[in-house]
Design an enzyme around this catalytic site. Structure first.
Site, PDB file in Angstrom:
ATOM      1  N   PRO A 149       0.838  -1.434   0.063  1.00 16.32           N
ATOM      2  CG  PRO A 149       0.009  -0.213   2.017  1.00 16.32           C
ATOM      3  CD  PRO A 149       0.719  -1.755   1.355  1.00 16.32           C
ATOM      4  CD1 TRP A 150      -2.382   3.777  -1.384  1.00 23.00           C
ATOM      5  CD2 TRP A 150      -1.961   5.164  -0.041  1.00 23.00           C
ATOM      6  NE1 TRP A 150      -3.242   4.735  -1.644  1.00 23.00           N
ATOM      7  CE2 TRP A 150      -3.563   5.286  -0.248  1.00 23.00           C
ATOM      8  CE3 TRP A 150      -2.147   6.005   1.246  1.00 23.00           C
ATOM      9  CZ2 TRP A 150      -4.849   5.832   0.961  1.00 23.00           C
ATOM     10  CZ3 TRP A 150      -3.124   6.480   2.232  1.00 23.00           C
ATOM     11  CH2 TRP A 150      -4.043   6.169   2.034  1.00 23.00           C
ATOM     12  CE  LYS A 174      -0.472  -2.773  -8.210  1.00 22.82           C
ATOM     13  NZ  LYS A 174       0.310  -1.450  -7.645  1.00 22.82           N
ATOM     14  N   PRO A 175       4.437  -2.514  -5.995  1.00 21.33           N
ATOM     15  CG  PRO A 175       5.577  -0.701  -6.481  1.00 21.33           C
ATOM     16  CD  PRO A 175       5.230  -1.648  -6.745  1.00 21.33           C
ATOM     17  CB  SER A 176       1.075   2.041  -3.535  1.00 19.42           C
ATOM     18  OG  SER A 176       0.038   3.078  -4.214  1.00 19.42           O
ATOM     19  CB  SER A 226      -8.628  -1.605   0.320  1.00 15.84           C
ATOM     20  OG  SER A 226      -9.174  -2.518  -0.660  1.00 15.84           O
ATOM     21  CD  GLU A 247      -2.668  -5.500   7.469  1.00 17.03           C
ATOM     22  OE1 GLU A 247      -3.874  -4.873   8.056  1.00 17.03           O
ATOM     23  OE2 GLU A 247      -1.215  -4.412   7.823  1.00 17.03           O
ATOM     24  CB  CYS A 281      -4.348  -0.836   8.869  1.00 12.87           C
ATOM     25  SG  CYS A 281      -2.963  -1.787   8.846  1.00 12.87           S
TER      26      CYS A 281
HETATM   27  N1  LIG Z   1       1.296   1.300  12.225  1.00 16.00           N
HETATM   28  C1  LIG Z   1       1.569   0.510  10.943  1.00 16.00           C
HETATM   29  C2  LIG Z   1       0.294   0.115  10.167  1.00 16.00           C
HETATM   30  C3  LIG Z   1       0.723  -0.470   9.873  1.00 16.00           C
HETATM   31  C4  LIG Z   1      -0.559  -0.628   8.052  1.00 16.00           C
HETATM   32  O1  LIG Z   1      -1.433   0.812   7.450  1.00 16.00           O
END
Ligand SMILES: NCCCC=O
Length: 475
Positions: A149-150, A174-176, A226, A247, A281
């Site tokens: 993710p970004w 693959k990155p964001s 997401s 995740e 998250c």
């Molecule tokens: N605080 C690190 C949480 C990783 C995902 O957002």
């Protein structure tokens, strides 16, 4: 204009120039680079490189893997300035934040996995059946397809590749699409330390991600993203019977009892809610306050929040920087514009001035449990406050969301803290704190927050398979 390249088989590879897309600075809204979008041929090229490399890397000893990962951590530290520059440009995050929260934490995770690679576990070898001796082998899976993710682009890439490589797998990542550059630098720094093709990066948007996670060459697909993306990855993995690690989002409850250390709770919760502009998250998003202290606590929370500064990457006094993209800013504004009439914006609620993607730290009260801003992840600097009048009610509200990633409980009553840590349906429960993580302990959720773990020896389990070997020893 700079045009990015994929990183395949140990080198930069120009992508097709047909579907180039723009990378836009979150700080000023201007385009600063163009990225290619990997199609089927480029993704297959990356998988082929990873497959060839696996034939070599799977025979490396844990000690060799450890040395490579330790050297990578050292190399990252030598390139810290370049990484901070790249990541602040692609994320709008603060420079001091990137250095401490991403680069230092990533080096620590790499060093943890370097050691853990040498300590894999299994059941004791023994004669469990007469005339037969059993042993356990823990083996790498093969090629792993990963999508990152970004929100913490560099650290999330490290969380994915470190256990995968430590266990002897090879990677196609693959990155964001909005934050690929720090991951490309990671691949570039890793290239001289690992056999060619061990770690490949393909650039692109969701279509490229689908190609990565639907490859029949992948033995595991892993995504941080997401819930919507996780459902798609799980479906495409299921079609190939590929193992998946997901995740996904969170909507962390923060339960504050009247007997908590109020000053500490206010301090930590505001940081844990607005840190990284709430794009986390595990962010402290749903503050549940015991009714006897509700008004007093809310007032302190609002006062502290009004003092929070957001700013450009160079701003040393700011707590957070820009949101990652125009799209994310619109998402946050959308939540605010859809608030029901019974909602009260206690502070914030507006985008910041200027061309960048900034949003004020925001607290909303008056919401009902079923309202969108309570039930769905905003992923921005927005927290909600609700009241509760009993332990049972606090627990019911806390668990009543589709997510199950992280939660915190604030109390000086030890038995109550223990009761809540047992009954909260979340993968991490903090007691009198919120947000810290460490490489030795697992990070992962329940329910719609996904399954599988990042960090810790539990993530090495995700990236290995267990083989039973039974040998006839009868004379
Ligand atoms: N605080 C690190 C949480 C990783 C995902 O957002």
């Amino acid at each position: 204009m700079k045009i990015l390249k994929h990183f395949i088989n140990g080198q930069y590879v120009a992508g097709s120039q047909e579907n180039l897309f723009e990378l836009v600075s979150p700080v000023n809204g201007e385009t600063y680079a163009l990225s290619p979008s990997a199609g089927r041929a480029e993704v297959e090229q990356a998988y082929l490189a990873a497959k060839t490399a696996f034939a070599v890397w799977k025979h490396s000893t844990p000690s060799q893997r450890q040395r490579a990962l330790l050297k990578l951590a050292d190399e990252i530290e030598r390139n810290v300035e370049r990484l901070i520059q790249a990541q602040s440009e692609e994320t709008g995050q603060l420079r001091h934040f990137i250095e401490k929260e991403e680069i230092a934490a990533s080096c620590d995770a790499l060093r943890f996995f370097a050691g853990a690679a040498r300590c894999l576990e299994g059941k004791a070898s023994y004669e469990y059946a007469e005339g037969l001796t059993s042993t356990i082998r823990r083996e790498p899976l093969g090629i792993v397809g990963q999508v990152t993710p970004w929100n913490y682009p560099f650290m999330m890439a490290v969380w994915k590749i470190a256990p995968a490589l430590a266990a002897g797998n090879t990677v196609v990542l693959k990155p964001s699409d909005t934050t690929p550059i720090s991951t490309l630098i990671l691949a570039e720094l890793a290239a001289p330390l690992f056999p060619q093709g061990v770690f490949n990066v393909v650039l692109g948007k969701a279509e490229t991600g689908s190609l990565v996670v639907s490859s029949t060459e992948a033995s595991l697909v892993s995504i941080t993203g997401s819930v919507r993306a996780g459902l798609q990855v799980a479906a495409s993995a299921a079609a190939n019977l590929t193992k998946a690690h997901l995740e996904l989002g969170g909507k962390a409850p923060v339960i504050v009892f009247a007997d908590a250390d109020i000053a500490k709770a206010v301090e930590v919760i505001t940081t844990a809610g607005f840190f990284n502009a709430g794009q986390d998250c595990t962010s402290a998003t749903r503050i549940l306050i015991e009714d006897s202290i509700y008004a007093q606590f809310l007032e302190k929370l609002v006062t502290k929040t009004r003092a929070i500064k957001f700013g450009t990457p160079e701003d040393k006094d700011a707590l957070y920087g820009a949101l990652n993209s125009r799209n994310q800013l619109e998402q946050v504004k959308g939540f605010i514009s859809r608030l029901p009439s019974h909602a009260v914006i206690e502070t914030g609620g507006k985008a910041g001035d200027g061309p960048g993607f900034y949003f004020e730290p925001t607290i909303i009260s008056g919401l009902d449990q079923r309202d969108e801003a309570i039930q769905h992840e905003v992923f921005g600097p927005v927290m909600t406050v609700q009241k509760f009048s009993s332990e049972a009610q606090a627990l019911e509200k806390a668990n009543d969301v589709e997510y199950g990633l992280a939660a915190s409980i604030w109390t000086s009553n030890h038995s109550r803290a223990q009761r809540f840590s047992i009954r909260l349906d979340f993968g991490t429960v903090w007691i009198n704190n919120h947000i810290p993580l460490c490489a030795e302990m697992p990070h992962g959720g329940f329910k719609k927050s996904g399954y599988g773990k990042d960090l810790s020896s539990y993530s090495l389990d995700e990236y290995t398979r267990v083989k039973h070997i039974m040998c006839d020893i009868s004379e």
